[in-house]
Design an enzyme around this catalytic site. Structure first.
Site, PDB file in Angstrom:
ATOM      1  N   LYS A  47       0.780  -1.114  -0.022  1.00  0.00           N
ATOM      2  CA  LYS A  47       0.023   0.185   0.091  1.00  0.00           C
ATOM      3  C   LYS A  47       0.768   1.149   0.116  1.00  0.00           C
ATOM      4  O   LYS A  47       0.644   2.065  -0.691  1.00  0.00           O
ATOM      5  CB  LYS A  47      -0.902   0.017   1.161  1.00  0.00           C
ATOM      6  CG  LYS A  47      -1.514   1.401   1.580  1.00  0.00           C
ATOM      7  CD  LYS A  47      -2.433   1.194   2.566  1.00  0.00           C
ATOM      8  CE  LYS A  47      -1.571   1.486   4.196  1.00  0.00           C
ATOM      9  NZ  LYS A  47      -1.336   3.163   4.356  1.00  0.00           N
ATOM     10  N   ASN A  48       1.849   1.258   0.694  1.00  0.00           N
ATOM     11  CA  ASN A  48       2.707   2.504   1.090  1.00  0.00           C
ATOM     12  C   ASN A  48       3.577   2.747  -0.239  1.00  0.00           C
ATOM     13  O   ASN A  48       4.403   3.595  -0.123  1.00  0.00           O
ATOM     14  CB  ASN A  48       3.347   2.428   2.205  1.00  0.00           C
ATOM     15  CG  ASN A  48       2.823   2.802   3.556  1.00  0.00           C
ATOM     16  OD1 ASN A  48       1.357   2.949   3.385  1.00  0.00           O
ATOM     17  ND2 ASN A  48       3.272   2.660   4.817  1.00  0.00           N
TER      18      ASN A  48
ATOM     19  N   CYS B 135      -4.574   8.200  10.096  1.00  0.00           N
ATOM     20  CA  CYS B 135      -4.741   7.348  11.294  1.00  0.00           C
ATOM     21  C   CYS B 135      -4.649   8.316  12.619  1.00  0.00           C
ATOM     22  O   CYS B 135      -3.942   9.414  12.694  1.00  0.00           O
ATOM     23  CB  CYS B 135      -3.332   6.452  11.198  1.00  0.00           C
ATOM     24  SG  CYS B 135      -3.566   5.129  10.251  1.00  0.00           S
TER      25      CYS B 135
ATOM     26  N   ARG C  34       0.657  14.707  13.535  1.00  0.00           N
ATOM     27  CA  ARG C  34       1.352  14.279  12.581  1.00  0.00           C
ATOM     28  C   ARG C  34       1.676  15.591  11.423  1.00  0.00           C
ATOM     29  O   ARG C  34       0.611  15.602  10.542  1.00  0.00           O
ATOM     30  CB  ARG C  34       0.993  13.168  11.786  1.00  0.00           C
ATOM     31  CG  ARG C  34       0.808  11.700  12.269  1.00  0.00           C
ATOM     32  CD  ARG C  34       0.123  10.815  11.769  1.00  0.00           C
ATOM     33  NE  ARG C  34       0.930   9.973  10.763  1.00  0.00           N
ATOM     34  CZ  ARG C  34       0.376   9.000   9.920  1.00  0.00           C
ATOM     35  NH1 ARG C  34      -0.644   8.872  10.104  1.00  0.00           N
ATOM     36  NH2 ARG C  34       1.247   8.395   9.097  1.00  0.00           N
TER      37      ARG C  34
ATOM     38  N   ARG D  57      -8.677  -0.302   5.441  1.00  0.00           N
ATOM     39  CA  ARG D  57      -7.678   0.771   4.510  1.00  0.00           C
ATOM     40  C   ARG D  57      -6.152   0.085   4.247  1.00  0.00           C
ATOM     41  O   ARG D  57      -5.750   0.360   3.214  1.00  0.00           O
ATOM     42  CB  ARG D  57      -7.308   1.642   5.645  1.00  0.00           C
ATOM     43  CG  ARG D  57      -8.662   2.688   5.664  1.00  0.00           C
ATOM     44  CD  ARG D  57      -8.502   3.883   6.686  1.00  0.00           C
ATOM     45  NE  ARG D  57      -6.806   4.586   6.150  1.00  0.00           N
ATOM     46  CZ  ARG D  57      -6.286   5.383   6.837  1.00  0.00           C
ATOM     47  NH1 ARG D  57      -6.532   5.579   8.085  1.00  0.00           N
ATOM     48  NH2 ARG D  57      -5.163   5.983   6.380  1.00  0.00           N
TER      49      ARG D  57
END
Ligand code: UD1
Length: 414
Positions: A21-22, A115, A120, A394
């Site tokens: 995914k990343n 998330c 962040r 997700r």
């Protein structure tokens, strides 16, 4: 919708691991750097992937998603403003900022959501783009960037942020002159983006300490197969270990999981590494360990919650520190409701291992904490229900199907 899990089954079998995914998310953002087609293979069916597709479609791309391939083509002329409703759902949407700015000289992107794992900020992204010549207007809930021309520059990241490194690589690929990124993130997904950008014609020298990007006036298309998802792989390895089972993950790159293999080995789990597969063979109770998350090649912060779930049943006291996201311990209260004995202080969990956990009603707060609760429920006595499954979806493709194949008693119910 919820997951219903009856714990206590020893898992056994093989799980094929999906694409990362990343790696897909920045790859989709990179498609904005060109009008030529970008084709990405091995794309997992995930909510976050659907979100990035929605983001780039709204920005003008025409996206076709068939089997595990996405084909991204030029659709309408590129817009300079990303849609709030998607960016709020997922932090990685913010990665479109650099590419839009580099193409249009102007970009407006809402501040990201994602998330719930503590603050962040995006200050490194903005400092880096400013170093390349962008003017930043940082509003209450969005950023507006303008630049007549992006110019290569030397920029030292205060911290090897994955997202900021990716953002700068993409913007620098279309800047004039040379950009030097010092202290870059070295995660495998960053190198995967470098290989896609290189295929698109970018000139990037990425060694361990410094990335050098010689900007081009234009980039072309590319066709790329993303790397395997080391975080999905690590989660299933821990699932094997936590149920004292024997689980093999296949289609992986074991080198990306060195820190995870080492941690599992230290906790007494038997781990066998092959060319593209890893097998764990768990014990009834793991050994306690002390471990600290760190940027790659350190132990990944994303696997910190699953690891804590494993150590909740260790035979003694473990300490897990998270230096990457020090507040990523919100899910610990749920584990304690299951009978775990975990005390959280600044940036660390002190885990006194217990004999067993008990099933209960749980809610997944984010992707990885959600996975940790699933793993805890698999080892607990009795039944657990987990709501908030959309968070788990997700980042994990068909988690219940993959676990059922390993023998878990897990169902998705309305
Ligand atoms: C990426 C991953 C996420 C992983 C994280 C760390 C994606 C889509 N997500 O997230 O799964 O947990 O890397 O490996 O790839 N920071 C700042 N200012 C910034 C940027 C970051 O202070 O401008 C801080 C963050 O708050 C955090 C640390 O730097 O404490 C690391 O964050 P970063 O590496 O940027 O994570 P993401 O790219 O968001």
């Amino acid at each position: 919708m919820h997951l219903s899990i009856r714990g206590g089954t020893t898992l056994s079998g093989t799980v094929p691991i999906a694409g990362a995914k990343n790696a897909v998310l920045p790859g989709c953002a990179a498609s904005l750097l060109t009008d030529e087609p970008v084709i990405i293979h091995r794309v997992p069916r995930l909510r976050d992937v659907a979100t990035i597709i929605a983001v780039i479609s709204e920005l003008g791309k025409d996206v076709e998603y068939r089997d595990d391939t996405i084909v991204i083509r030029h659709g309408a002329p590129l817009h300079s403003q990303a849609a709030r409703r998607y960016v709020e759902q997922m932090r990685a949407s913010f990665l479109v900022l650099g590419p839009i700015l580099a193409r249009l000289g102007r970009a407006i992107v809402p501040l990201p959501g994602g998330c719930t794992i503590g603050p962040r900020p995006v200050d490194y992204h903005l400092q880096g783009l400013s170093a390349l010549g962008a003017r930043v207007k940082d509003g209450m809930d969005r950023v507006v960037l303008t630049a007549d021309e992006l110019r290569g520059a030397r920029f030292r990241l205060p911290y090897p942020s994955v997202g900021a490194t990716e953002q700068l690589l993409m913007a620098a690929a279309l800047a004039s002159g040379e950009t030097v990124i010092e202290n870059p993130a070295r995660e495998p997904e960053v190198f995967d983006l470098v290989s896609l950008l290189t295929q698109m014609g970018a000139n990037i020298e990425a060694d361990q300490d410094v990335f050098r990007v010689r900007g081009r006036t234009e980039l072309g298309g590319g066709e790329h197969t993303v790397i395997p998802d080391r975080l999905e792989a690590g989660t299933y390895l821990i699932a094997g270990a936590i149920t004292a089972g024997t689980v093999t993950v296949t289609d992986v790159r074991p080198d990306d999981l060195t820190a995870v293999v080492a941690a599992l080995g230290e906790s007494g789990v038997h781990v066998a590494v092959a060319d593209d597969a890893i097998t764990v063979d768990g014990n009834d109770r793991p050994r306690p360990i002390t471990i600290t998350t760190a940027p790659y090649p350190g132990f990944p912060t994303d696997l910190q919650p699953p690891l804590v779930a494993l150590l909740a049943r260790a035979d003694g006291e473990s300490v897990v520190r998270d230096t990457v996201f020090p507040t990523r311990f919100g899910y610990v209260a749920a584990l304690n409701r299951m009978g775990a004995k975990i005390a959280v202080s600044t940036g660390a969990a002190r885990i006194t291992g217990v004999d067993g956990l008990t099933g209960t009603d749980l809610t997944a707060p984010d992707i990885r904490a959600g996975a940790a609760l699933v793993l805890a429920a698999l080892t607990a006595d009795g039944e657990s229900t987990i709501t908030g499954v959309d968070q788990i979806d997700r980042g994990y493709t068909e988690i219940e199907r993959k676990l059922q194949k390993l023998g878990a008693k897990i169902d998705r119910r309305d």
